[in-house]
Scaffold this active site. Structure first.
Site, PDB file in Angstrom:
ATOM      1  N   LYS A  23       4.024  17.505  -8.189  1.00 34.21           N
ATOM      2  CA  LYS A  23       3.376  16.296  -8.740  1.00 34.21           C
ATOM      3  C   LYS A  23       2.100  15.945  -7.977  1.00 34.21           C
ATOM      4  O   LYS A  23       1.060  15.691  -8.572  1.00 34.21           O
ATOM      5  CB  LYS A  23       4.351  15.114  -8.682  1.00 34.21           C
ATOM      6  CG  LYS A  23       3.713  13.791  -9.049  1.00 34.21           C
ATOM      7  CD  LYS A  23       4.589  12.606  -8.728  1.00 34.21           C
ATOM      8  CE  LYS A  23       4.698  12.271  -7.277  1.00 34.21           C
ATOM      9  NZ  LYS A  23       4.120  11.053  -6.767  1.00 34.21           N
ATOM     10  N   ASN A  24       2.189  15.914  -6.662  1.00 35.93           N
ATOM     11  CA  ASN A  24       1.044  15.419  -5.897  1.00 35.93           C
ATOM     12  C   ASN A  24      -0.118  16.415  -5.865  1.00 35.93           C
ATOM     13  O   ASN A  24      -1.255  16.010  -5.634  1.00 35.93           O
ATOM     14  CB  ASN A  24       1.483  14.996  -4.488  1.00 35.93           C
ATOM     15  CG  ASN A  24       2.308  13.718  -4.535  1.00 35.93           C
ATOM     16  OD1 ASN A  24       2.305  12.994  -5.538  1.00 35.93           O
ATOM     17  ND2 ASN A  24       3.041  13.443  -3.468  1.00 35.93           N
ATOM     18  N   CYS A  27       3.785   3.297  -5.336  1.00 34.28           N
ATOM     19  CA  CYS A  27       5.065   2.838  -4.795  1.00 34.28           C
ATOM     20  C   CYS A  27       4.814   1.888  -3.632  1.00 34.28           C
ATOM     21  O   CYS A  27       3.921   2.110  -2.812  1.00 34.28           O
ATOM     22  CB  CYS A  27       5.883   4.031  -4.312  1.00 34.28           C
ATOM     23  SG  CYS A  27       6.788   4.850  -5.621  1.00 34.28           S
ATOM     24  N   ARG A  78      -1.252   0.378   2.004  1.00 36.45           N
ATOM     25  CA  ARG A  78      -1.828   1.697   1.724  1.00 36.45           C
ATOM     26  C   ARG A  78      -3.343   1.582   1.578  1.00 36.45           C
ATOM     27  O   ARG A  78      -3.890   1.610   0.468  1.00 36.45           O
ATOM     28  CB  ARG A  78      -1.161   2.312   0.487  1.00 36.45           C
ATOM     29  CG  ARG A  78       0.330   2.487   0.701  1.00 36.45           C
ATOM     30  CD  ARG A  78       1.042   3.080  -0.477  1.00 36.45           C
ATOM     31  NE  ARG A  78       0.794   4.495  -0.650  1.00 36.45           N
ATOM     32  CZ  ARG A  78       1.343   5.237  -1.612  1.00 36.45           C
ATOM     33  NH1 ARG A  78       2.151   4.685  -2.477  1.00 36.45           N
ATOM     34  NH2 ARG A  78       1.074   6.516  -1.699  1.00 36.45           N
ATOM     35  N   ILE A 126      -7.411   2.418   1.676  1.00 41.89           N
ATOM     36  CA  ILE A 126      -8.162   3.607   1.256  1.00 41.89           C
ATOM     37  C   ILE A 126      -9.509   3.668   1.978  1.00 41.89           C
ATOM     38  O   ILE A 126     -10.464   4.271   1.502  1.00 41.89           O
ATOM     39  CB  ILE A 126      -8.347   3.686  -0.285  1.00 41.89           C
ATOM     40  CG1 ILE A 126      -9.012   2.423  -0.827  1.00 41.89           C
ATOM     41  CG2 ILE A 126      -7.051   3.946  -0.998  1.00 41.89           C
ATOM     42  CD1 ILE A 126      -9.591   2.651  -2.207  1.00 41.89           C
ATOM     43  N   GLN A 138     -10.466   5.343   4.449  1.00 44.60           N
ATOM     44  CA  GLN A 138     -10.941   6.688   4.807  1.00 44.60           C
ATOM     45  C   GLN A 138     -11.588   7.394   3.617  1.00 44.60           C
ATOM     46  O   GLN A 138     -12.517   8.179   3.778  1.00 44.60           O
ATOM     47  CB  GLN A 138      -9.793   7.548   5.366  1.00 44.60           C
ATOM     48  CG  GLN A 138      -9.177   6.986   6.634  1.00 44.60           C
ATOM     49  CD  GLN A 138     -10.208   6.778   7.734  1.00 44.60           C
ATOM     50  OE1 GLN A 138     -10.927   7.697   8.110  1.00 44.60           O
ATOM     51  NE2 GLN A 138     -10.297   5.552   8.234  1.00 44.60           N
ATOM     52  N   ASP A 146       8.081  11.862   2.545  1.00 41.10           N
ATOM     53  CA  ASP A 146       8.670  11.825   1.203  1.00 41.10           C
ATOM     54  C   ASP A 146      10.105  12.361   1.173  1.00 41.10           C
ATOM     55  O   ASP A 146      10.764  12.305   0.131  1.00 41.10           O
ATOM     56  CB  ASP A 146       7.806  12.624   0.207  1.00 41.10           C
ATOM     57  CG  ASP A 146       6.470  11.945  -0.051  1.00 41.10           C
ATOM     58  OD1 ASP A 146       6.301  10.794   0.381  1.00 41.10           O
ATOM     59  OD2 ASP A 146       5.595  12.582  -0.669  1.00 41.10           O
ATOM     60  N   ARG A 180       8.949   8.698 -12.092  1.00 45.33           N
ATOM     61  CA  ARG A 180       7.537   8.965 -11.745  1.00 45.33           C
ATOM     62  C   ARG A 180       7.376  10.381 -11.218  1.00 45.33           C
ATOM     63  O   ARG A 180       6.313  10.971 -11.353  1.00 45.33           O
ATOM     64  CB  ARG A 180       7.082   8.024 -10.626  1.00 45.33           C
ATOM     65  CG  ARG A 180       6.976   6.592 -11.003  1.00 45.33           C
ATOM     66  CD  ARG A 180       6.541   5.783  -9.808  1.00 45.33           C
ATOM     67  NE  ARG A 180       5.099   5.872  -9.695  1.00 45.33           N
ATOM     68  CZ  ARG A 180       4.316   4.857  -9.365  1.00 45.33           C
ATOM     69  NH1 ARG A 180       4.824   3.685  -9.089  1.00 45.33           N
ATOM     70  NH2 ARG A 180       3.026   5.006  -9.296  1.00 45.33           N
TER      71      ARG A 180
END
Ligand code: EPZ
Length: 433
Positions: free
Chosen positions: A23-24, A118, A123, A125, A127, A306, A398
């Site tokens: 998925k990722n 999630c 989280r 961003i 960077q 994960d 998901r």
């Protein structure tokens, strides 16, 4: 209509399961596919919700998307009319940020709604944005949207302050058509970084060093079409490995890259499970109660965050005291309360979980707090005595394709039923006996 899982635990998993595409990796690859005006064919695409939401968004800005088969998609980015992505569905997903890098790289302009995803901790961003700015783009955040644009993008030397999967991929996307050379230092090394880089290279990009902490990108003028097959999903595979061990089963997990699973295999072997590696499969079995361990999540090749909820669930059933330290996301222990209701003995202090192994779980009515935690609770339900119902399975969907069907094929008693459908519950109980 909302669905839930109902599970009758206690059956060891046996048989074979085939793992889908990562998925990722797929999320980065779908965004990258927009960067050429030629047609791109992507195979081994997982048919899961996050992917389908991203495909809808891609179609929404005008790209041509043809789903040839559930796992094969054809994308043509020449028909893109818009570089603003502001859909409610996308707002809920993290990987929408890859559209920023891809559209900025191709059109020098992109506007994307601030990403959600999630709820596993803060989280940021920063960077990603630091990388875009280093390439010459301006970035502004207004009314929940990120606006980025550049007259031209010029390669630069970028040192990431934290190892970030998303920032590494996003900067690769933005840099592959920039003028000159970009170097990303302290880059993430996850298998999906390598897969996105390989895909971009198959489209004519010049990216070297993906999979190490220094990625070198020489900008090219344009990218061309490609046919590409996505790597297998490390985390789906790892989840089945844990499920096999937790249920004291014996499962052959096919279509995997065993090297990507090493951190998980080594831990399973350390606590007493048997893991056999083949060219593109692993077999996991456990005939007895496993032992305790200490685990700290780390960027690849360390133990993946994960997989933290799944292995913690297994350790909660193992002998002795285990310590699990979550060093990537601060809010990834939300499943602990649910596991405790099933009889687990886990104490969380900051980013450390202290787990006293118990002999078994008992079924309960619980809720999936996020994707991987949800998968871990399914594993708990497969082991627990009696019936477990898990709601909010939309999170699980998901990232896991046909999760309940794959588990059923391994002998598990699990079914997806509508929430609050008492008749469906009774029917399941009658069938299972
Ligand atoms: C990716 O998230 C994955 N998502 C996550 O998978 C995974 O948990 C995570 O990488 C770590 O492996 C996708 O690929 C879509 P990061 P990402 O940027 O890219 C901090 C799943 O279950 N950070 O590597 O968002 C951040 O707070 C999901 O499939 C910054 O400080 O993760 C975290 O502590 C959930 N600034 C650490 O870096 C930034 O600009 C790693 O995050 C970016 C990140």
């Amino acid at each position: 209509m909302e669905n839930q899982y109902i599970i009758k635990g206690g059956t060891p998993l046996h048989g074979e399961v085939t793992i889908g595409g990562a998925k990722n990796a797929a999320l980065g690859i779908l965004a990258a596919a927009l960067m050429t005006n030629d047609t791109v064919v992507i195979d081994n695409l997982p048919d899961v919700r996050d992917i389908n939401v991203l495909l809808d968004a891609i179609q929404g800005i005008g790209a041509t998307v043809k789903r040839r088969e559930p796992h094969v998609v054809e994308i043509n980015g020449s028909t893109i009319k818009d570089n603003t992505i502001d859909y409610d569905s996308v707002r809920k997903m993290r990987a929408s940020y890859y559209l920023l890098g891809a559209l900025l790289g191709k059109y020098h302009k992109a506007q994307v709604v601030l990403p959600g995803g999630c709820d596993i901790g803060s989280r940021p961003i920063d960077q990603h944005l630091k990388g875009f700015r280093a390439l010459g783009a301006t970035v502004n955040i207004e009314y929940g949207m990120i606006h980025t644009q550049a007259e031209k993008l010029v390669g630069n030397h970028i040192f990431l302050d934290v190892v970030s999967v998303g920032a590494t991929i996003n900067i690769m996307l933005a840099a592959c058509m920039a003028e000159g050379r970009t170097v990303i230092e302290n880059a993430a090394k996850e298998p999906h970084i390598v897969d996105v880089a390989n895909f971009l290279n198959s489209m004519g990009a010049d990216i070297k060093g993906a999979g190490t902490d220094k990625i070198r990108i020489s900008g090219v003028e344009k990218l061309h079409g490609s046919e590409y097959s996505i790597i297998p999903d490390q985390i789906e595979a790892g989840t089945f490995m844990i499920a096999a061990a937790a249920t004291k089963g014996d499962v052959l997990i096919k279509n995997v890259i065993p090297k990507h699973l090493e951190a998980i295999s080594v831990k399973l072997i350390e606590i007493g499970a048997t893991v056999e590696e083949f060219d593109d499969a692993v077999r996991v079995s456990a005939g007895h109660r496993l032992g305790h361990s200490q685990i700290k999540t780390l960027p690849y090749p360390g133990f993946p965050t994960d997989m933290q909820p799944q292995i913690a669930t297994l350790l909660a059933l193992s002998e002795g005291t285990s310590i699990v330290t979550e060093s990537i996301f601060e809010n990834r222990f939300k499943y602990v309360d649910e596991l405790s209701r099933m009889g687990a003995s886990i104490k969380v202090e900051g980013n450390v979980a202290i787990i006293e192994g118990v002999h078994g779980f008992t079924g309960a009515t619980i809720s999936a707090p996020d994707l991987r935690a949800g998968a871990a609770l399914v594993v708990a339900g497969l082991v627990a005595e009696g019936y477990t119902t898990i709601d909010s399975i939309k999170y699980i969907e998901r990232g896991y394709e046909c999760f309940e069907k794959k588990l059923c094929a391994l002998g598990a008693s699990i079914e997806k039923i509508p929430v609050d459908d008492e008749r469906a519950v009774q029917k399941f109980k009658l069938k299972i006996g």
